[in-house]
Design a protein around this motif. Sequence first.
Motif, short mmCIF file in Angstrom:
data_model
loop_
_atom_site.label_atom_id
_atom_site.label_comp_id
_atom_site.label_asym_id
_atom_site.label_seq_id
_atom_site.Cartn_x
_atom_site.Cartn_y
_atom_site.Cartn_z
N ALA A 1 0.86 -1.19 0.00
CA ALA A 1 0.00 0.00 0.00
C ALA A 1 0.89 1.23 0.00
CB ALA A 1 -0.90 0.01 1.22
N THR B 1 -5.85 -7.13 -7.15
CA THR B 1 -6.25 -6.26 -6.04
C THR B 1 -7.77 -6.28 -5.83
OG1 THR B 1 -6.23 -4.37 -7.58
CG2 THR B 1 -4.25 -4.76 -6.28
N LEU C 1 -2.32 0.53 -4.54
CA LEU C 1 -1.68 -0.77 -4.32
C LEU C 1 -0.78 -1.04 -5.51
CD1 LEU C 1 -4.81 -2.80 -3.13
CD2 LEU C 1 -2.86 -2.13 -1.72
N LEU D 1 0.65 -5.36 3.36
CA LEU D 1 -0.79 -5.60 3.45
C LEU D 1 -1.09 -6.73 4.43
CD1 LEU D 1 -1.70 -5.42 -0.35
CD2 LEU D 1 -1.70 -3.55 1.34
#
Length: 293
Positions: A171, A206, A241, A260
């Motif tokens: 992130a 994602t 991301l 993450l």
Amino acid sequence: MREISLDRLRTLVVIADLGSFAEAARQLNLAPPTISLHVAELEARVGAALLTRTRGQVRPTALGETLLARARRLLADADLALDEVRRQVEGLTGRVRLGASTGAIAHLLPQALQVLRVEHPGIDVQVQVLTSQASLARLRDGSLDIGLVALPQVAGKGVRITPWRRDPIMAYVPSDWRPPARVSPAWLAQRALILNDSGTQLSRVTSEWFAAAGLYPQARIELNFNDAIKSLVAAGYGATLLPQEGEAVELDPRVARRPLRPGLWRQLGIACREGEVELGVGYVLEALERLRQ
């Protein structure tokens, strides 16, 4: 209409240089009648005499001089072309067409290109910014030699894909948002998002990460240029991301990078055509192999 043979032109040039049919036959390792036949065919083709024979000396006519000038250039070009091909076959020179995403080009490919510049300076790698699907399509139609593609992919007929790298997806968040040590889907889904285009493998990965938590957030904007995305994150426009490609580099202090929870990975493969590859392509594959994880 028949084309003029380079062999016939070479015979004409050698005769003119040596001034003798017999000497030309010996140098070209041809029978004298064959030498005469070559000249006769050329003269029949142009419809005029190209050589004159006086007192045992052979000289070109004015028309012959015109053709000789062109013939020398054609033969030199043919020899140069053959030499270039030979050097490429031997791996001394060559052109390799490679497709990859902007992220791979910016953060992974330079290391391989540096190795090639030192070890194989005659290899010219022509890099194109392509999605994984576009790279595979161009491999199949023969307009690309190597593709760095996000996995999984269906290779298709005539193409093979070898797993290459497994990089963590992180992130990237504006620092003043004070992100937690590990970012969860629930925390990130409540923020403005800058994500990759929906047609990319990274977007699918994602989206599945969010969906596993029952979340389906909408991106504020979709881009495929990772450095531009990071610039927008630094400006506070949103979070994203992205894979951490290569060695960790120092970020803009306005951007915080966090792992993450649960973890997420981006897998890359090297795609190329099946069968024996040219030496130049092989050298590029070897350089990329050094970056394997």
